[in-house]
Design an enzyme around this catalytic site. Structure first.
Site, PDB file in Angstrom:
ATOM      1  N   ASP A   6       0.861  -1.185   0.000  1.00 39.61           N
ATOM      2  CA  ASP A   6       0.000   0.000   0.000  1.00 39.61           C
ATOM      3  C   ASP A   6       0.893   1.228   0.000  1.00 39.61           C
ATOM      4  OD1 ASP A   6      -1.845   2.020   0.504  1.00 39.61           O
ATOM      5  OD2 ASP A   6      -1.974   1.560   2.651  1.00 39.61           O
ATOM      6  N   VAL A   7       0.955   1.923  -1.127  1.00 37.92           N
ATOM      7  CA  VAL A   7       1.811   3.095  -1.257  1.00 37.92           C
ATOM      8  C   VAL A   7       0.977   4.339  -0.980  1.00 37.92           C
ATOM      9  CG1 VAL A   7       3.360   4.404  -2.751  1.00 37.92           C
ATOM     10  CG2 VAL A   7       3.225   1.910  -2.971  1.00 37.92           C
ATOM     11  N   GLY A   8       1.180   4.927   0.203  1.00 39.77           N
ATOM     12  CA  GLY A   8       0.473   6.134   0.576  1.00 39.77           C
ATOM     13  C   GLY A   8       1.363   7.349   0.484  1.00 39.77           C
ATOM     14  N   ASN A   9       0.789   8.502   0.751  1.00 41.84           N
ATOM     15  CA  ASN A   9       1.547   9.743   0.642  1.00 41.84           C
ATOM     16  C   ASN A   9       2.653   9.845   1.676  1.00 41.84           C
ATOM     17  OD1 ASN A   9       0.193  11.409  -1.517  1.00 41.84           O
ATOM     18  ND2 ASN A   9      -1.576  10.927  -0.248  1.00 41.84           N
ATOM     19  N   THR A  10       2.464   9.223   2.840  1.00 44.20           N
ATOM     20  CA  THR A  10       3.444   9.303   3.913  1.00 44.20           C
ATOM     21  C   THR A  10       4.289   8.042   4.017  1.00 44.20           C
ATOM     22  OG1 THR A  10       1.964  10.774   5.148  1.00 44.20           O
ATOM     23  CG2 THR A  10       3.758   9.742   6.383  1.00 44.20           C
ATOM     24  N   GLY A 105      -9.433   6.882  -5.869  1.00 44.31           N
ATOM     25  CA  GLY A 105      -8.033   6.504  -5.813  1.00 44.31           C
ATOM     26  C   GLY A 105      -7.906   5.042  -5.438  1.00 44.31           C
ATOM     27  N   ASP A 107      -6.221   3.420  -3.188  1.00 44.15           N
ATOM     28  CA  ASP A 107      -6.323   3.065  -1.774  1.00 44.15           C
ATOM     29  C   ASP A 107      -7.761   3.043  -1.301  1.00 44.15           C
ATOM     30  OD1 ASP A 107      -6.519   5.825  -2.126  1.00 44.15           O
ATOM     31  OD2 ASP A 107      -5.480   6.302  -0.245  1.00 44.15           O
ATOM     32  N   ASP A 127     -11.031   6.642   6.072  1.00 43.67           N
ATOM     33  CA  ASP A 127      -9.596   6.375   6.046  1.00 43.67           C
ATOM     34  C   ASP A 127      -8.872   7.604   6.580  1.00 43.67           C
ATOM     35  OD1 ASP A 127      -6.943   5.742   5.561  1.00 43.67           O
ATOM     36  OD2 ASP A 127      -7.318   4.909   3.577  1.00 43.67           O
ATOM     37  N   THR A 182      -1.376  26.503  26.369  1.00 42.45           N
ATOM     38  CA  THR A 182      -1.421  26.552  24.904  1.00 42.45           C
ATOM     39  C   THR A 182      -1.498  25.160  24.288  1.00 42.45           C
ATOM     40  OG1 THR A 182      -0.180  28.620  24.881  1.00 42.45           O
ATOM     41  CG2 THR A 182      -0.212  27.348  22.835  1.00 42.45           C
TER      42      THR A 182
END
Length: 259
Positions: A6-10, A105, A107, A127, A182
């Site tokens: 599974d080739v994801g953006n990250t 896409g 994925d 997802d 904060t």
């Protein structure tokens, strides 16, 4: 063994499956500057660690949303495994039916295939990755539509980068929306605000689907557990959804080849 990637953006997630059983998995950062030798040698080192050989891999199937890495990844597989990978959308169709000419896409379509096979229909599939996606599937398995929003980590990183006085934070859900410092206030706004946004999207998706509120909601992705643990609107968290979807698509592809 089947290797599903599974080739994801990250990250690129490599899964090794024997039948329906995931026997091993590992991640590499999705880096367009990485060479085919770097990928191949890293994968081979993982195999050596567990006393496996590349000969044990019968086939390799890939779903990718990052075209820029596909030449290098494919070259690594051919060089180190001696196999041409099966690529979703190029070599095999996921088999999702659409009410329009829209196209998911790889994925997302693979996740939808696995979710229907494992959990039935109708269905809402979430997802939580670099982007968060919402997909709706009818009681006959047709794709009804969906939406995309920036992932929670992308949102908080943008806040840190654009606001000089605001720090990076750990993504945890605080006990109260009223933070006293904060960091707690950013966590409350980012995490609890994101949960609120997802609850709205889930409710509205179910309303537009027309099946009432009893549609099962399945979530996957690296931050799915964080959200699901803090809402009662997600029924199942399945971190293996895309790898299982790749296996299901591969098995169907092999059956069709024999017919």
């Amino acid at each position: 063994m089947l290797m599903a990637i599974d080739v994801g953006n990250t990250n690129m997630v490599f899964g090794l499956l024997e039948g329906e059983t995931l026997v091993g998995s590992f991640r590499l950062m999705t880096d367009t500057n990485r060479t085919s030798d770097e990928i191949g040698l890293t994968v081979c080192e993982y195999f050596r660690r567990f006393n496996w050989t590349t000969d044990q891999v019968c086939d390799i199937i890939i779903a990718s949303v990052v075209p820029q890495v596909m030449y290098t990844l494919t070259s690594a597989i051919v060089k180190y495994f001696g196999k041409k990978p099966i690529i979703v959308d190029d070599d095999v169709s996921p088999g999702i039916e659409y009410d329009s000419e829209s196209h998911l896409g790889a994925d997302r379509s693979v996740s939808c295939v696995a979710a229907m096979e494992k959990y039935g229909k109708p269905l809402v599939v979430l997802d939580f990755g670099t982007a968060t996606t919402v997909d709706a599937l009818s009681d006959t398995g047709r794709y009804l539509g969906g939406c995309i929003l920036a992932g929670i980590r992308v949102s908080t990183d943008a806040l840190f980068q654009q606001a000089a006085m605001l720090p990076q934070i750990e993504l945890v859900c605080p006990d109260s929306v009223l933070g006293l410092n904060t960091i707690a206030q950013i966590q409350a706004g980012s995490v609890m605000g994101y949960i609120g946004a997802m609850e709205y999207l889930i409710r509205q998706t179910k309303r537009e689907m027309g099946y009432g509120q009893d549609v099962k909601v399945v979530a996957t992705g690296g931050l799915a557990r964080l959200i699901a643990d803090n809402t009662d609107m997600i029924d199942v968290v399945d971190g293996q959804l895309i790898l299982d979807g790749l296996r299901i698509i591969y098995e169907r592809y092999k059956r069709e080849q024999k017919e």
